[in-house]
Design a protein around this motif. Structure first.
Motif, short mmCIF file in Angstrom:
data_model
loop_
_atom_site.label_atom_id
_atom_site.label_comp_id
_atom_site.label_asym_id
_atom_site.label_seq_id
_atom_site.Cartn_x
_atom_site.Cartn_y
_atom_site.Cartn_z
N ALA A 223 32.48 74.73 13.99
CA ALA A 223 31.38 74.22 14.80
C ALA A 223 31.84 73.06 15.68
O ALA A 223 31.47 72.96 16.86
CB ALA A 223 30.22 73.77 13.90
N ALA A 224 32.66 72.18 15.10
CA ALA A 224 33.14 71.04 15.88
C ALA A 224 34.00 71.50 17.04
O ALA A 224 33.90 70.99 18.16
CB ALA A 224 33.93 70.10 14.97
N LEU A 225 34.83 72.51 16.76
CA LEU A 225 35.68 73.04 17.83
C LEU A 225 34.84 73.65 18.93
O LEU A 225 35.10 73.46 20.14
CB LEU A 225 36.62 74.09 17.22
CG LEU A 225 37.86 74.45 18.02
CD1 LEU A 225 38.64 73.20 18.35
CD2 LEU A 225 38.72 75.41 17.21
N ALA B 38 29.32 53.38 14.12
CA ALA B 38 30.37 53.55 13.11
C ALA B 38 29.99 52.85 11.81
O ALA B 38 30.14 53.40 10.72
CB ALA B 38 31.70 52.99 13.64
N VAL B 39 29.49 51.61 11.95
CA VAL B 39 29.05 50.89 10.75
C VAL B 39 27.95 51.66 10.05
O VAL B 39 27.95 51.82 8.82
CB VAL B 39 28.56 49.47 11.14
CG1 VAL B 39 27.84 48.83 9.99
CG2 VAL B 39 29.71 48.62 11.56
N GLY B 40 27.02 52.20 10.84
CA GLY B 40 25.92 52.96 10.25
C GLY B 40 26.41 54.19 9.52
O GLY B 40 25.97 54.50 8.42
N LEU B 41 27.37 54.89 10.12
CA LEU B 41 27.87 56.10 9.47
C LEU B 41 28.58 55.77 8.18
O LEU B 41 28.38 56.43 7.15
CB LEU B 41 28.83 56.84 10.41
CG LEU B 41 28.16 57.77 11.40
CD1 LEU B 41 29.19 58.36 12.32
CD2 LEU B 41 27.42 58.87 10.67
N THR B 42 29.45 54.72 8.21
CA THR B 42 30.17 54.37 6.98
C THR B 42 29.19 53.96 5.90
O THR B 42 29.28 54.42 4.76
CB THR B 42 31.14 53.20 7.18
OG1 THR B 42 31.11 52.78 8.50
CG2 THR B 42 32.52 53.53 6.75
N SER B 43 28.25 53.07 6.26
CA SER B 43 27.30 52.62 5.24
C SER B 43 26.52 53.78 4.70
O SER B 43 26.32 53.90 3.49
CB SER B 43 26.32 51.61 5.83
OG SER B 43 26.97 50.59 6.46
N GLY B 44 26.07 54.68 5.63
CA GLY B 44 25.24 55.78 5.17
C GLY B 44 25.98 56.71 4.24
O GLY B 44 25.55 57.01 3.13
N ILE B 45 27.15 57.16 4.69
CA ILE B 45 27.85 58.18 3.91
C ILE B 45 28.40 57.58 2.62
O ILE B 45 28.19 58.13 1.53
CB ILE B 45 28.95 58.83 4.76
CG1 ILE B 45 28.31 59.57 5.92
CG2 ILE B 45 29.76 59.79 3.92
CD1 ILE B 45 29.29 60.22 6.84
N PHE B 46 29.08 56.45 2.73
CA PHE B 46 29.63 55.87 1.51
C PHE B 46 28.53 55.40 0.57
O PHE B 46 28.66 55.50 -0.66
CB PHE B 46 30.56 54.70 1.85
CG PHE B 46 31.91 55.15 2.26
CD1 PHE B 46 32.19 55.45 3.58
CD2 PHE B 46 32.90 55.30 1.32
CE1 PHE B 46 33.44 55.88 3.95
CE2 PHE B 46 34.16 55.73 1.69
CZ PHE B 46 34.42 56.03 3.00
N GLY B 47 27.45 54.89 1.16
CA GLY B 47 26.35 54.44 0.30
C GLY B 47 25.82 55.56 -0.54
O GLY B 47 25.65 55.43 -1.75
N LEU C 230 27.12 63.04 18.74
CA LEU C 230 27.42 64.17 17.86
C LEU C 230 27.78 63.69 16.47
O LEU C 230 27.35 64.26 15.46
CB LEU C 230 28.59 64.95 18.42
CG LEU C 230 28.18 66.04 19.36
CD1 LEU C 230 29.41 66.69 19.91
CD2 LEU C 230 27.35 67.07 18.62
N CYS C 231 28.61 62.63 16.45
CA CYS C 231 28.93 62.08 15.13
C CYS C 231 27.67 61.60 14.43
O CYS C 231 27.52 61.78 13.22
CB CYS C 231 29.90 60.89 15.28
SG CYS C 231 31.48 61.35 15.93
N VAL C 232 26.75 61.04 15.22
CA VAL C 232 25.49 60.58 14.62
C VAL C 232 24.73 61.76 14.03
O VAL C 232 24.24 61.69 12.89
CB VAL C 232 24.62 59.86 15.69
CG1 VAL C 232 23.23 59.62 15.18
CG2 VAL C 232 25.26 58.57 16.08
#
Lengths: 217, 301, 662
Positions: free
Chosen positions: B292-294, C278-287, C427-429
């Motif tokens: 999907a990412a690709l 980035a901070v939000g993603l790390t906190s969210g996933i690791f949390g 997209l990362c979000v």
């Protein structure tokens, strides 16, 4: 009149010097009591021109507290602790007197060069005040018995007060009373602490309190 | 009218997909197999039965199948059938669909845990693991389609995928289809992720979660999973079959045909592979995510 | 305005009253709870009024502290944060009235209530302060009051350690805040917020200072290490307040800093949005990963707070990206999602902590693997906890879905409309939010399922009982709030417009036009929610009709023919989360202690898993130990001899005099 002020100041210096050389603790207390009375008189003499209720009340308070109350409290503690003399100070009495003389010379020298905002009421005031402060500090540093340290603290406060009364005309009452309250509380606390130290450890050697530190090398 | 049909057709035809899959598997195995309409018979039989509840279970157990079916019913109203628009559409409905499926899964898992059995617990634990890994792939896939078509509503998104799109970003759509196929197989508990016909507790994921349901509850669950099969299949087929003539009937029929072909393909996949070891499944899902990412990278370029 | 100040005064007065009447726990509890509830009711009126569009009210009084002024104002942003503060503090106070009853014989409750009301008052002041000195004073009071509340049960060593970690962490954060406000104030020449403006050269540094300083309070990774220690150690009503509202003051501070930076009228650089995402993603996933690995109920909830703060940061990051790329819709949606999640999280996290407290209160333990089957014994607590669990997993039709949908909408909008660089970050979000949502659902099925469903795994759990009305009523009200906001989403989005105007610096009309498309979506969501509930009711009706003549029996759960099933054979929390914790094992570094069964008829075996916080162990512990070892070299200075200490002082004095005068 200058004569009154100067004589009071001279007596103040002499009492400080005498304190440096006394080994009998009851004598030390009496010396400090006498200093307190001298300070009360100094207050009256300094405000001689404008003698109103305020300086009168202040002088009475000083004589009452420093001349009577504190010495009485400390004497009571002393009697309970049953010590008579400071037997072996960290700095011997002879050397103490020598250092006292040196301190006097130092204060005279320093006071000449100290830039002051107002002229003091007597030329001897600043050297004597400085000397009293240094003497008080020295007593704290060089004596073992906790009681002597309380006395050194009192002498230190006396020196500071001398500075204040001689230089600042018309300080707010609150400041003076605040300083007095500060001293009162400190001595009160120290008196209680002395009592407890004696009860707990059966001695009042401040030197031996070093075992209380929580790290041993 | 067509929108209503998009909603009614899955309600009627979803169990038929299950029948097609089973029939294909039987055919490949050299058997005659169940009748095509067997799932309907099963549903009717279950609806006529009484029910047995576990003494450990609470109202959560009784609510699980109902909430699950309700969630997937609402989701059915939102999913288009290829070029034919869904009954209801609004920008952002793709998120609602994904999360409604999540709601269904949440309550199914809770109903499984309510029985106090370690078998159901096992199934529940595996289920949440694999769907947690599959959900990003689903949303990223839909995001790719959204980016390509410039719209946020499922109906408009899927209406925008025509032959021109395939010629334009064909490789990306192919990768996307691959990723969505893996998600389809995961969410519907098909081989190689799960085996719908095994009843060995240690090897099941979905089947073991519904072990203690019976009667109408089990009917609701079966029907709900058939609808889910339809929904995810429609999302996949909408990408693969780019027939968008503008004539709703042709689009609808072609997508239906695509769905049945997908059912046959699923049957073929199930017949030709064994279920993979559970340890390898996260790798498979990560692979889907990578696909999907690709695809997204190709579309963004 | 005056009503808010009156509320603060009422809180302070009731705090002192509670302290004075501490001999009688009834009086002190009554004073404090009454004061808290009354103050909240008083304070809600102006807050709601200003949220609905009333003009900003402010008040300025001189104060004798240098640089300080008692300058307070309530604008839309402050009012938005005041709502959860007042609501949750009142409910937590009512809950605490019954919760603290068990402690009344062991310690006086007066100080606990004093600090509680003081905490609420200081939080209100933080949110309405407009002068840097006032803000910092209120911030510090908040930190200290919460410290004393966290160490309520200070006879336990774990509580003392937790309090210590919390105190150090909050003061480290405050140090950064001090630097921030000094920089802001010196460039502006005044410590008042409305005078702050930012030179572009300093903006980056100020942003980082604010991020670290406020982030330490909010609980961004890796500054979160105090959260999983302090929140479980505190009594449950305090945990609810801290997790629900106090960490949000960090978010408030961050957003307020954005408004200062926006006052300089330049768009923020893009790296701010990326960093915050980035901070939000790390906190969210690791949390959420760490939450999955926990088996202490309150520690699990604390890590979930970290995760939700990550989601809020994601929303704010998306908003910032919108501001920097000049896409007002992205900005409006992102900030709307982030800020609405603040309110939603206050509601459902408060609810979950209160529920966890009820469970701990009833069953005597917070260990998930010793609980089970509590839904039958505590039906109301279970129901409200379920509503909270569904809400926190972001599932429709509740409020968690609404705020996550807003963030998704913003991200998708950014995806379809923006250039590639922004598209990659959104997209990362999207991917991150989806992963967080899936993992959160996994974690809360575990939490609710193992604690409330199945059979009790220990005698304590079997003897649990429903708590009294004072503890149930706040939970019911919070659950109702979750459902209401979920169903009344369109109104909530509409009400956010003044707040968004405040934050983004755009005018309310512009904001409304940009949020309007999203606003048109939410009636569908509400309709979907109501439709869902309707279909559920209909299906339940159908089923009961189907079963009306049929046999409905009960039996034991299918046990595969095993003759002696016991509750201990059920899945435990650790086993439920094991596939995920093993998959992410390299990030979690779980320690296992295994005593395997031996022999043909094994007597006993045990498995214990323990997941310590990776940041605390790998990052902070080595740094602090290193500092300690380095400073130990200076231990020789602490010889303990009083005389020498005074000698140092005297010598310094004399040397200074001689040097300066000679």
């Amino acid at each position: 009149m200058d004569l009154w002020t100067d004589s009071i100041l001279v007596f103040l210096a002499l009492t400080s010097l005498l304190l440096l050389g006394s080994s009998r603790l009851f004598h030390c207390i009496r010396i400090v009591a006498f200093q307190g009375i001298l300070l009360g008189l100094l207050t009256l003499v300094a405000h001689r021109g404008a003698l109103s209720l305020r300086p009168l009340a202040l002088a009475t308070a000083i004589i009452g507290l420093k001349g009577v109350a504190f010495p009485w409290l400390l004497a009571r503690v002393l009697r309970d602790a049953e010590v008579q003399r400071e037997v072996e100070p960290l700095v011997s009495y002879t050397v103490s007197m020598l250092i006292g003389t040196l301190m006097l010379a130092l204060s005279l020298w320093l006071s000449q060069r100290l830039p002051l905002p107002t002229t003091p009421i007597a030329s001897l005031l600043v050297p004597v005040a400085l000397f009293t402060i240094l003497a008080g500090l020295f007593v704290i540093i060089s004596r073992r018995k906790a009681l002597n340290q309380v006395l050194g603290y009192l002498v230190l406060e006396n020196g500071i007060y001398t500075f204040g009364v001689g230089l600042v005309q018309g300080t707010p009452m609150v400041v003076e009373l605040g300083v007095l309250l500060d001293v009162f509380v400190a001595v009160f606390v120290m008196g209680i602490a002395l009592f407890h130290i004696n009860r707990e450890f059966d001695h009042v050697d401040a030197d031996r309190l070093v075992v209380l530190r929580d790290w041993t090398p | 009218m067509e929108a209503g049909l998009t909603f009614v057709l899955p309600l009627l035809l979803a169990p038929l997909l299950l029948g097609v899959i089973n029939r294909t598997k039987a055919f490949v195995a050299g058997r005659t197999g169940q009748p095509l309409l067997q799932p309907y018979h099963d549903l009717l039989k279950l609806l006529r039965k009484g029910v047995v509840y576990s003494r450990t279970a609470t109202w959560v157990f009784r609510a699980g199948p109902i909430v699950g079916l309700a969630a997937v019913l609402i989701a059915t109203a939102l999913v288009p059938l290829g070029g034919a628009p869904a009954a209801v559409g609004f920008p952002g409905d793709l998120i609602l669909v994904a999360y409604l499926l999540g709601l269904m899964r949440f309550f199914t898992v809770l109903a499984a845990l309510d029985t106090g059995s370690s078998f159901e617990g096992m199934g529940a634990s595996r289920e949440v693991t694999f769907s947690a890994l599959a959900e990003p792939t689903l949303l990223l896939g839909l995001a790719a389609v959204a980016r390509q078509t410039g719209s946020l509503s499922l109906s408009t998104m899927y209406a925008g995928i025509n032959l021109a799109t395939w010629t334009h970003v064909g490789p990306a759509l192919a990768l996307l289809a691959g990723a969505l196929l893996i998600v389809f197989l995961t969410e519907n508990a098909r081989i190689p992720i799960d085996d719908p016909t095994t009843h060995l507790e240690l090897t099941m994921i979905h089947e073991v979660m519904v072990l203690d349901h019976s009667g109408p509850d089990l009917a609701f669950i079966l029907y709900g999973s058939a609808l889910k099969l339809w929904l995810l299949g429609a999302l996949l087929v909408g990408i693969i079959v780019p027939v968008r003539t503008g004539i709703i009937w042709i689009d609808m029929v072609s997508t239906l045909a695509g769905l049945f072909v997908l059912a046959v393909v699923t049957g073929l996949i199930e017949s030709s592979m064994a279920r993979w070891r559970l340890i390898r499944l996260p790798q498979l899902l990560a692979g889907a995510g990578a696909l999907a990412a690709l695809a997204l990278a190709l579309i963004l370029r | 305005m005056l009503l808010v100040l009156l509320a603060v005064a009422l809180l302070l007065a009731s705090a002192c009253a509670a302290l004075l009447t501490q001999k009688s726990y009834r009086w002190s509890t009554g004073c404090a709870v009454g004061g808290a509830v009354a103050a909240s009711l008083l304070g809600m009126f102006p807050s709601v009024r200003i949220l609905l569009g009333a003009p900003v009210e402010s008040l300025r009084l001189p104060w004798s502290v240098p640089y300080g002024a008692f300058f307070v104002a309530v604008d839309a942003l402050s009012a938005f944060f005041l709502v959860p503060i007042f609501v949750l503090s009142a409910l937590a106070a009512v809950y605490g009235a019954e919760y603290l009853q068990t402690y009344r014989d062991r310690r006086a409750l007066g100080p606990a209530w004093f600090f509680f009301n003081l905490l609420v008052a200081s939080m209100v002041l933080v949110v309405i302060a407009r002068n840097a000195v006032l803000f910092l004073v209120a911030w510090e009071v908040m930190a200290l009051a919460s410290f004393f509340l966290v160490t309520f049960e200070d006879e336990k060593e774990s509580v003392r350690d937790a309090g210590w970690v919390y105190l150090v962490a909050t003061h480290l954060g405050t140090a950064f805040l001090l630097a921030l406000f000094i920089l802001l104030g010196s460039t502006a020449g005044s410590p008042d917020f409305d005078q702050f403006s930012v030179a572009p050269s300093q903006a980056g540094l100020l942003f980082v200072l604010a991020l670290v300083g406020f982030g330490a309070k909010a609980g961004f990774m890796p500054l979160h290490v105090w959260l999983p220690e302090a929140h479980p150690a505190a009594p449950s009503h305090v945990s609810a307040l801290m997790s629900g509202v106090m960490i949000k003051t960090g978010i408030y501070g961050l957003v307020r800093t954005f408004t200062f930076l926006a006052q300089s009228a330049a768009p923020p650089p893009a790296w701010w949005g990326w960093l915050l995402c980035a901070v939000g993603l790390t906190s969210g996933i690791f949390g959420v990963l760490f939450a999955l690995a926990q088996h202490d109920l309150k520690r699990l909830l604390a890590y979930h707070s970290v995760e939700n703060i990550g989601i809020i940061a994601l929303g704010l990051g998306v908003g910032l990206l919108g501001l920097s790329t000049g896409m007002p819709t992205l900005a409006a949606l992102g900030f709307a999602g982030g800020l609405l999640h603040v309110l939603n999280h206050a509601l459902f996290k408060g609810l979950l902590f209160l529920g966890a407290g009820a469970v701990a209160h009833a069953a005597g333990t917070r260990e998930i693997d010793h609980l089970g089957g509590l839904l039958k014994r505590m039906p109301w607590t279970g129901l409200t906890f379920l509503i909270g669990a569904v809400a926190i997993s972001g599932l429709p039709p509740l409020n968690g879905f609404v705020s996550e949908l807003l963030i998704y909408l913003g991200a998708f909008h950014g995806l379809t409309a923006a250039a590639s660089a922004t598209a990659v970050s959104v997209l990362c979000v999207i991917g991150g939010l989806a992963l967080i949502g899936g993992l959160a659902a996994a974690c809360f099925t575990k939490a609710f399922g193992i604690v409330f469903l199945g059979e009790p795994r220990s005698d304590h759990a079997a003897q649990a009982h429903e708590p009294g009305l004072a503890m149930r009523l706040p939970m019911l009200l919070l659950a109702a709030g979750c459902v209401l906001i979920g169903l009344l989403a369109p109104l909530a989005v509409h009400a956010l417009a003044p707040v968004l105007a405040n934050v983004t610096g755009l005018s309310p009309q512009v904001v409304r036009t940009h949020v309007a498309p999203a606003g048109r979506i939410f009636p569908f969501v509400t309709a979907g929610g109501i439709g869902l509930l309707g279909v559920v009711a209909a299906l339940a009706g159908v089923r009961s009709w189907l079963l009306s003549g049929r046999p409905v029996a009960t039996n034991v759960t299918w046990d595969c023919g095993y003759t002696q099933p016991t509750p201990r054979m059920q899945y435990t929390a650790s086993s439920f989360a094991q596939p995920l914790t093993d998959l992410f094992g390299i990030l979690l570094q779980t320690r296992r202690r295994l005593v395997p069964p031996t022999g043909l008829f094994p007597r006993g075996a045990s498995l214990a898993t323990d997941t310590a916080d990776v940041c605390a162990e790998r990052l902070y512990a080595p740094v602090f130990l290193g500092i300690g070892r380095g400073l130990a070299a200076l231990r020789w200075l602490q010889h303990g001899r009083v005389h020498l200490y005074v000698l140092y002082i005297a010598l310094t004095l004399v040397v200074l005099l001689i040097w300066k005068l000679g």
